[in-house]
Scaffold this active site. Structure first.
Site, PDB file in Angstrom:
ATOM      1  N   GLN A 154       0.851  -1.296   0.195  1.00 57.80           N
ATOM      2  CA  GLN A 154      -0.075  -0.029   0.152  1.00 57.80           C
ATOM      3  C   GLN A 154       0.841   1.209  -0.099  1.00 57.80           C
ATOM      4  O   GLN A 154       1.289   1.768   0.931  1.00 57.80           O
ATOM      5  CB  GLN A 154      -0.917  -0.057   1.254  1.00 57.80           C
ATOM      6  N   GLY A 197      -2.319  -5.959  11.976  1.00 62.48           N
ATOM      7  CA  GLY A 197      -1.041  -6.554  12.594  1.00 62.48           C
ATOM      8  C   GLY A 197      -1.003  -5.985  14.017  1.00 62.48           C
ATOM      9  O   GLY A 197       0.078  -6.213  14.711  1.00 62.48           O
ATOM     10  N   LYS A 255      30.678 -24.325  26.528  1.00 63.60           N
ATOM     11  CA  LYS A 255      30.086 -23.883  25.185  1.00 63.60           C
ATOM     12  C   LYS A 255      30.464 -25.159  24.338  1.00 63.60           C
ATOM     13  O   LYS A 255      31.586 -25.482  24.275  1.00 63.60           O
ATOM     14  CB  LYS A 255      30.669 -22.512  24.474  1.00 63.60           C
ATOM     15  N   ASN A 266      -1.078   1.472  19.845  1.00 62.09           N
ATOM     16  CA  ASN A 266      -0.673   2.667  19.120  1.00 62.09           C
ATOM     17  C   ASN A 266       0.625   3.230  19.788  1.00 62.09           C
ATOM     18  O   ASN A 266       1.091   4.149  19.093  1.00 62.09           O
ATOM     19  CB  ASN A 266      -1.910   3.646  19.170  1.00 62.09           C
ATOM     20  N   HIS A 310      33.742 -23.733  40.002  1.00 62.11           N
ATOM     21  CA  HIS A 310      33.868 -22.184  39.996  1.00 62.11           C
ATOM     22  C   HIS A 310      34.675 -21.786  39.060  1.00 62.11           C
ATOM     23  O   HIS A 310      35.641 -22.338  38.494  1.00 62.11           O
ATOM     24  CB  HIS A 310      34.873 -21.978  41.206  1.00 62.11           C
ATOM     25  N   ASN A 324     -16.929  -0.728  16.640  1.00 60.03           N
ATOM     26  CA  ASN A 324     -16.266  -1.742  15.705  1.00 60.03           C
ATOM     27  C   ASN A 324     -14.843  -1.851  16.075  1.00 60.03           C
ATOM     28  O   ASN A 324     -14.149  -1.213  16.219  1.00 60.03           O
ATOM     29  CB  ASN A 324     -16.383  -0.891  14.345  1.00 60.03           C
ATOM     30  N   GLY A 338      -6.452   4.899   3.920  1.00 63.40           N
ATOM     31  CA  GLY A 338      -7.614   4.275   4.657  1.00 63.40           C
ATOM     32  C   GLY A 338      -7.621   2.740   4.578  1.00 63.40           C
ATOM     33  O   GLY A 338      -7.027   2.176   3.828  1.00 63.40           O
ATOM     34  N   TYR A 360      40.928 -21.481  21.065  1.00 60.42           N
ATOM     35  CA  TYR A 360      40.837 -20.616  19.838  1.00 60.42           C
ATOM     36  C   TYR A 360      42.180 -20.089  19.423  1.00 60.42           C
ATOM     37  O   TYR A 360      42.733 -19.526  20.530  1.00 60.42           O
ATOM     38  CB  TYR A 360      39.994 -19.503  19.965  1.00 60.42           C
TER      39      TYR A 360
END
Length: 453
Positions: free
Chosen positions: A73, A101, A348, A224, A360, A166, A78, A384
Site C-alpha cells: 500500500q 497487525g 560452550k 498505538n 567455580h 467496531n 484508509g 581458539y
C-alpha cells in the site's frame, strides 16, 4: 473451512517514536504481526495477504520466512483502500477475514466463531461494548440488525452515545467484498476510504450483517503506543501464567514471570521470580528454577536444580544435575546425569560427563569431559588460536587443579592429575601427574617499598 486472511500492517506507528514499523515491535518475544500470522496459519488459512507500507524493507527482512503474500500500500488512504490493494487476489467464493497487525491477541476461538457466523451474502463483524467508546467507530443498529458503522469524527451527538464499537475485524465473501470495495468513496471527515462503509453497502443490498463478540475484550485491543504494548504484554503473560498454574507448575510470583515461547513441564516443577523462558523449553519432573534465570531452547531433565541468575541456551541438562548460581550454558553444552557446574562457569559446545564437576570460575569450550572428573577453579580450555577452534578431550576420573590452562588440541587420559597453575600443551597419559608450576622462591626479611614523602 476455506478462508483467506488480509492482515493490515502498513501504518507507521508515529506514537511509538521508533524507526521500526509498529507491527514489528515484539510482544512475548516475537513481532506483534507474527502473532496474527501464526493464528491464521494455525487455523489453516489458504492465503495470508500482508498489506505493508512504511518500513517495507524491514518488514520483509523480519518476516522473510513467513507464508505471506506481500501486498504494497504505497499511500495510506484508509482501511478500505488497504484491503482493496489485496482484492485482486481474492477468490469470489472464499471467505475473506480482515485482521490487523497491531491487534496481536485475537484468538483462534474468536476467529472461528466469526467465520461460522458469516451469513450468506453478508458480513460477520466483530464488535465489543465499552464503557468509554471514545475514539472508536460506533455500531449503528435499526430495530436490532446492524445497518452501518460511523467513525468517531463523523458521528453526531446521538451516535456518540452508542457504546457498541467496531473492532475492524470482519468476514465477507471475496466476490461481494470486491464489489463493495469498488464502490467506496472518501467523502468523510478524514478524506479516507473506510472499510467500515462496506457494512452500509451490504445493508443497502439487503444482505445481513451479523455481530459477534470476542471471547475476551483484551483480544481486540490495538497498539498505538508503548504503554498500550506494555499493557498487552502483561495481559498475555498473566494468561500464560494462569495456564501453567492450572497445569500444576508452581510459579512463586505469576506477575514476575515471562514466557516468550513454548514451555513443557513435568510434575512438581517450581519456578522462582523473574524467570524468562524463550524458544522451546522442556523441564522434567521436580525441576527447580531459581530466581532471575533465562532459559532458551533447552531441555532440563528430572530432579535438576538451576540456581539463581543462570543463563541456559541451546543446551541439554541431565537428571540430578546442579547448575549455578551465575552459570552460562551456551549452545551445544551437554551435562550428563549428576554433573555439576557452579558460579561463573561458562560451557560452550562441550559435554560434561556423569558425576563430573566444574564448580567455580571456569571456561569449558569445545571439550569432552568424562565421568567423575573434577575441574578446578579458574581452569580454561584454550580452544581458539585467532582463526580456528580446537578440541580438548578429558577422560574419566581426572583431577584438574585450579588455575590451569589447557591449550587445545590435547587429550588427558583417564586418571591423570594436572597440578594447580599448569599450562598444558601436550597430551597426558593415563595416571600421569603433570605440573608446570614455576619453582617457589622465598626471600627472608623482605621489606616492601615505601612511598617517597
Amino acid at each position: 473451512m476455506k478462508f483467506s486472511a488480509v492482515i493490515l500492517a502498513a501504518g507507521k506507528g508515529t506514537r511509538m517514536y521508533s524507526n521500526m514499523p509498529k507491527v514489528l515491535h515484539t510482544l512475548a518475544g516475537k513481532p506483534m504481526v507474527k502473532h496474527v500470522i501464526d493464528t491464521c496459519t494455525g487455523l489453516g488459512a489458504q492465503n495470508i495477504h500482508l498489506v505493508y507500507g512504511h518500513g517495507g524493507d524491514q518488514m520483509q527482512a523480519a518476516l522473510a520466512e513467513e507464508p505471506v503474500n506481500w501486498v504494497l500500500q504505497a499511500e495510506q488512504l484508509g482501511t478500505g483502500h488497504a484491503v482493496d490493494q489485496a482484492s485482486p487476489q481474492f477468490e469470489d467464493d472464499e471467505k475473506i477475514l480482515v485482521l490487523y497487525g497491531d491487534v496481536p491477541l485475537i484468538s483462534s476461538e474468536t476467529i472461528e466463531s466469526l467465520l461460522d457466523a458469516q451469513p450468506k451474502g453478508g458480513i460477520a463483524l466483530l464488535t465489543v461494548v465499552l464503557d468509554n467508546p471514545t475514539g472508536y467507530g460506533r455500531i449503528v443498529r435499526k430495530n436490532g440488525p446492524v445497518v452501518a458503522i460511523v467513525e468517531q469524527k463523523d458521528a453526531n451527538e446521538e451516535q456518540k452515545l452508542i457504546k457498541e464499537i467496531n473492532t475492524g475485524v470482519m468476514v465477507a465473501t471475496g466476490g461481494d467484498l470486491k464489489r463493495w470495495l469498488a464502490g467506496l468513496n472518501n467523502d468523510n471527515a478524514q478524506g479516507e476510504y473506510y472499510l467500515t462503509d462496506v457494512i452500509a453497502a451490504a445493508h443497502d443490498e439487503g444482505n445481513a450483517v451479523e455481530a459477534v463478540h470476542p471471547v475476551s475484550p483484551i483480544e481486540v485491543e490495538g497498539v498505538n503506543d508503548r504503554a498500550q504494548l506494555a499493557r498487552l504484554e502483561r495481559a498475555f503473560q498473566a494468561a500464560q501464567a494462569k495456564k501453567l498454574l492450572e497445569q500444576g507448575v508452581m510459579l512463586r510470583d505469576p506477575a514476575r514471570f515471562d514466557l516468550r515461547g513454548e514451555l513443557q513441564c513435568g510434575l512438581d516443577v517450581e519456578i522462582d521470580v523473574n524467570v524468562i523462558i524463550e524458544g522451546n523449553v522442556s523441564l522434567g519432573d521436580n525441576v527447580v528454577i531459581g530466581a532471575g534465570c533465562v532459559l532458551k531452547d533447552c531441555e532440563i531433565d528430572d530432579n535438576t536444580i538451576v540456581r539463581p541468575y543462570s543463563v541456559i541456551e541451546g543446551a541439554t541438562v541431565g537428571e540430578q544435575c546442579t547448575v549455578g548460581p551465575f552459570t552460562r550454558l551456551r549452545p551445544g553444552a551437554e551435562m550428563r546425569n549428576d554433573s555439576h557446574v557452579g558460579n561463573f562457569v561458562e560451557v560452550k559446545n562441550a559435554r560434561i560427563g556423569e558425576g563430573s564437576k566444574a564448580n567455580h570460575l571456569t571456561y569449558l569450550g569445545d571439550a569432552e569431559i568424562g565421568q567423575r572428573t573434577n575441574i578446578g577453579a579458574g581452569t580454561i580450555t584454550c580452544n581458539y588460536d585467532g582463526a580456528n577452534k580446537f578440541k580438548t578431550i578429558i577422560g574419566n576420573d581426572v583431577f584438574v587443579g585450579s588455575d590451569s590452562q589447557l591449550v587445545a588440541p590435547l587429550t588427558i587420559a583417564d586418571g591423570a592429575t594436572i597440578g594447580a597453575g599448569t599450562t598444558l600443551t601436550k597430551d597426558v597419559a593415563e595416571g600421569e601427574l603433570v605440573i608446570t608450576r614455576a619453582k617457589e622462591r622465598k626471600v627472608t626479611g623482605w621489606q616492601r617499598p615505601v612511598k617517597k614523602k
